[in-house]
Design an enzyme around this catalytic site. Structure first.
Site, PDB file in Angstrom:
ATOM      1  N   LYS A  14       0.843  -1.200   0.000  1.00  0.00           N
ATOM      2  CA  LYS A  14       0.000   0.000   0.000  1.00  0.00           C
ATOM      3  C   LYS A  14       0.883   1.256   0.000  1.00  0.00           C
ATOM      4  O   LYS A  14       2.108   1.160   0.205  1.00  0.00           O
ATOM      5  CB  LYS A  14      -0.932  -0.059   1.208  1.00  0.00           C
ATOM      6  CG  LYS A  14      -1.828  -1.307   1.210  1.00  0.00           C
ATOM      7  CD  LYS A  14      -2.825  -1.270   2.361  1.00  0.00           C
ATOM      8  CE  LYS A  14      -3.487  -2.629   2.549  1.00  0.00           C
ATOM      9  NZ  LYS A  14      -4.536  -2.599   3.590  1.00  0.00           N
ATOM     10  N   TYR A  54     -11.644  -3.678  -3.186  1.00  0.00           N
ATOM     11  CA  TYR A  54     -12.181  -3.792  -1.824  1.00  0.00           C
ATOM     12  C   TYR A  54     -13.710  -3.911  -1.803  1.00  0.00           C
ATOM     13  O   TYR A  54     -14.339  -3.542  -0.806  1.00  0.00           O
ATOM     14  CB  TYR A  54     -11.723  -2.597  -0.981  1.00  0.00           C
ATOM     15  CG  TYR A  54     -10.271  -2.686  -0.545  1.00  0.00           C
ATOM     16  CD1 TYR A  54      -9.790  -3.810   0.113  1.00  0.00           C
ATOM     17  CD2 TYR A  54      -9.389  -1.627  -0.781  1.00  0.00           C
ATOM     18  CE1 TYR A  54      -8.459  -3.901   0.517  1.00  0.00           C
ATOM     19  CE2 TYR A  54      -8.056  -1.708  -0.369  1.00  0.00           C
ATOM     20  CZ  TYR A  54      -7.603  -2.850   0.275  1.00  0.00           C
ATOM     21  OH  TYR A  54      -6.296  -2.930   0.688  1.00  0.00           O
ATOM     22  N   ARG A  90       0.278 -14.956   3.914  1.00  0.00           N
ATOM     23  CA  ARG A  90      -0.574 -14.419   4.994  1.00  0.00           C
ATOM     24  C   ARG A  90       0.126 -14.548   6.348  1.00  0.00           C
ATOM     25  O   ARG A  90       0.011 -13.685   7.202  1.00  0.00           O
ATOM     26  CB  ARG A  90      -1.918 -15.140   5.022  1.00  0.00           C
ATOM     27  CG  ARG A  90      -2.746 -14.957   3.750  1.00  0.00           C
ATOM     28  CD  ARG A  90      -3.561 -13.724   3.709  1.00  0.00           C
ATOM     29  NE  ARG A  90      -4.623 -13.727   4.681  1.00  0.00           N
ATOM     30  CZ  ARG A  90      -5.551 -12.775   4.771  1.00  0.00           C
ATOM     31  NH1 ARG A  90      -5.532 -11.751   3.920  1.00  0.00           N
ATOM     32  NH2 ARG A  90      -6.479 -12.821   5.685  1.00  0.00           N
ATOM     33  N   THR A  96      -4.826  -9.160  10.031  1.00  0.00           N
ATOM     34  CA  THR A  96      -5.285  -7.821   9.623  1.00  0.00           C
ATOM     35  C   THR A  96      -5.249  -6.848  10.792  1.00  0.00           C
ATOM     36  O   THR A  96      -4.798  -5.708  10.654  1.00  0.00           O
ATOM     37  CB  THR A  96      -6.736  -7.916   9.081  1.00  0.00           C
ATOM     38  OG1 THR A  96      -6.760  -8.868   8.035  1.00  0.00           O
ATOM     39  CG2 THR A  96      -7.215  -6.568   8.569  1.00  0.00           C
ATOM     40  N   ASN A 117      -2.469  -0.704   7.470  1.00  0.00           N
ATOM     41  CA  ASN A 117      -1.631  -1.882   7.772  1.00  0.00           C
ATOM     42  C   ASN A 117      -0.660  -2.251   6.647  1.00  0.00           C
ATOM     43  O   ASN A 117      -0.143  -3.350   6.615  1.00  0.00           O
ATOM     44  CB  ASN A 117      -2.508  -3.062   8.190  1.00  0.00           C
ATOM     45  CG  ASN A 117      -3.425  -3.540   7.089  1.00  0.00           C
ATOM     46  OD1 ASN A 117      -3.325  -3.078   5.947  1.00  0.00           O
ATOM     47  ND2 ASN A 117      -4.306  -4.458   7.391  1.00  0.00           N
ATOM     48  N   HIS A 120      -1.393  -5.803   1.635  1.00  0.00           N
ATOM     49  CA  HIS A 120      -2.561  -6.661   1.426  1.00  0.00           C
ATOM     50  C   HIS A 120      -2.100  -7.932   0.732  1.00  0.00           C
ATOM     51  O   HIS A 120      -1.204  -7.898  -0.104  1.00  0.00           O
ATOM     52  CB  HIS A 120      -3.588  -5.948   0.526  1.00  0.00           C
ATOM     53  CG  HIS A 120      -4.654  -6.872   0.024  1.00  0.00           C
ATOM     54  ND1 HIS A 120      -5.806  -7.112   0.737  1.00  0.00           N
ATOM     55  CD2 HIS A 120      -4.726  -7.636  -1.092  1.00  0.00           C
ATOM     56  CE1 HIS A 120      -6.536  -7.998   0.071  1.00  0.00           C
ATOM     57  NE2 HIS A 120      -5.906  -8.319  -1.043  1.00  0.00           N
ATOM     58  N   GLU A 131      -8.116 -11.230  -7.773  1.00  0.00           N
ATOM     59  CA  GLU A 131      -7.256 -10.059  -7.562  1.00  0.00           C
ATOM     60  C   GLU A 131      -6.116  -9.998  -8.586  1.00  0.00           C
ATOM     61  O   GLU A 131      -5.755  -8.921  -9.054  1.00  0.00           O
ATOM     62  CB  GLU A 131      -6.699 -10.091  -6.130  1.00  0.00           C
ATOM     63  CG  GLU A 131      -7.820  -9.910  -5.098  1.00  0.00           C
ATOM     64  CD  GLU A 131      -7.349 -10.068  -3.662  1.00  0.00           C
ATOM     65  OE1 GLU A 131      -6.171 -10.401  -3.433  1.00  0.00           O
ATOM     66  OE2 GLU A 131      -8.189  -9.872  -2.758  1.00  0.00           O
TER      67      GLU A 131
HETATM   68  P1  CMP Z   1      -6.377  -5.566   3.658  1.00  0.00           P
HETATM   69  O1  CMP Z   1      -5.719  -6.865   3.834  1.00  0.00           O
HETATM   70  O2  CMP Z   1      -5.921  -4.652   2.581  1.00  0.00           O
HETATM   71  O3  CMP Z   1      -7.936  -5.865   3.445  1.00  0.00           O
HETATM   72  C1  CMP Z   1      -8.935  -4.975   3.806  1.00  0.00           C
HETATM   73  C2  CMP Z   1      -8.418  -3.795   4.544  1.00  0.00           C
HETATM   74  O4  CMP Z   1      -9.383  -3.081   5.281  1.00  0.00           O
HETATM   75  C3  CMP Z   1      -7.435  -4.266   5.593  1.00  0.00           C
HETATM   76  O5  CMP Z   1      -6.278  -4.754   5.023  1.00  0.00           O
HETATM   77  C4  CMP Z   1      -7.298  -3.014   6.430  1.00  0.00           C
HETATM   78  O6  CMP Z   1      -6.476  -2.045   5.797  1.00  0.00           O
HETATM   79  C5  CMP Z   1      -8.738  -2.512   6.411  1.00  0.00           C
HETATM   80  N1  CMP Z   1      -9.479  -2.959   7.591  1.00  0.00           N
HETATM   81  C6  CMP Z   1      -9.958  -4.194   7.830  1.00  0.00           C
HETATM   82  N2  CMP Z   1     -10.577  -4.239   9.027  1.00  0.00           N
HETATM   83  C7  CMP Z   1     -10.484  -3.003   9.535  1.00  0.00           C
HETATM   84  C8  CMP Z   1     -10.913  -2.398  10.743  1.00  0.00           C
HETATM   85  N3  CMP Z   1     -11.583  -3.103  11.667  1.00  0.00           N
HETATM   86  N4  CMP Z   1     -10.641  -1.104  10.950  1.00  0.00           N
HETATM   87  C9  CMP Z   1      -9.974  -0.376  10.021  1.00  0.00           C
HETATM   88  N5  CMP Z   1      -9.541  -0.894   8.857  1.00  0.00           N
HETATM   89  C10 CMP Z   1      -9.785  -2.185   8.613  1.00  0.00           C
END
Ligand code: CMP
Length: 152
Positions: A14, A54, A90, A96, A117, A120, A131
């Site tokens: 990201k 998303y 993963r 996550t 975070n 992805h 994807e």
């Molecule tokens: P990612 O693996 O990119 O997939 C979905 C994204 O949504 C996740 O990483 C986070 O960046 C975001 N995300 C998922 N759950 C939450 C949450 N509870 N609060 C804020 N962001 C979230």
């Protein structure tokens, strides 16, 4: 050697990764595990692409901010290949939620907020198929072999 299955998975660095100049450091973790890069692309996602990526999160309370963050700069998309690549990637990344991401994982070491975070990865072979197709045309995927290398 064993009955594990070679898989492909989509990984997305990201915008925070490039902004913090840690792309090489993170990529190194995948390579030293033995995963193989078979496609890579630096791009700025547009809003429709982020929304498609998303789509399953649309309507959740973090969705708008997640889209906004993903649009703040370029992302580095790649396809990694290896035995059980979906699960292995993963595990290297960590959960996550930052609350559960332990030190030693990529999120545990580099991210302080769940929404930010930094990385992805596909959560199943089915998600990986969808994807990968969003980011790469078939001709952009470069298959290669290690020959008879015993290392991986
Ligand atoms: P990612 O693996 O990119 O997939 C979905 C994204 O949504 C996740 O990483 C986070 O960046 C975001 N995300 C998922 N759950 C939450 C949450 N509870 N609060 C804020 N962001 C979230």
């Amino acid at each position: 050697m064993n009955d594990t299955q070679s898989q492909k998975t989509l990984v997305l660095f990201k915008p925070g990764v490039l902004q913090r100049r840690i792309a090489g450091e993170i990529l190194n973790r995948f390579e030293r595990k033995g995963l193989k890069i078979i496609a890579m692309k630096l791009l700025r996602m547009d809003k429709p692409m982020v929304e498609a990526h998303y789509a399953e999160h649309k309507g959740k309370d973090f969705y708008e901010k997640l889209v906004e963050y993903t649009l703040t700069g370029p992302v580095l998309a790649m396809i990694l290949e290896g035995d059980e690549a979906v699960m292995i990637v993963r595990r290297l990344i960590g959960p996550t939620s930052i609350d559960s991401s332990l030190p030693g994982t990529i999120r545990g070491d580099f991210a302080a907020h769940t929404r930010l975070n930094i990385i992805h990865a596909s959560d199943s072979p089915e998600s990986a198929g969808r994807e990968m197709a969003l980011f790469f045309r078939p001709e952009e995927i470069c298959e290669w072999t290690d020959g008879n290398s015993p290392w991986f």
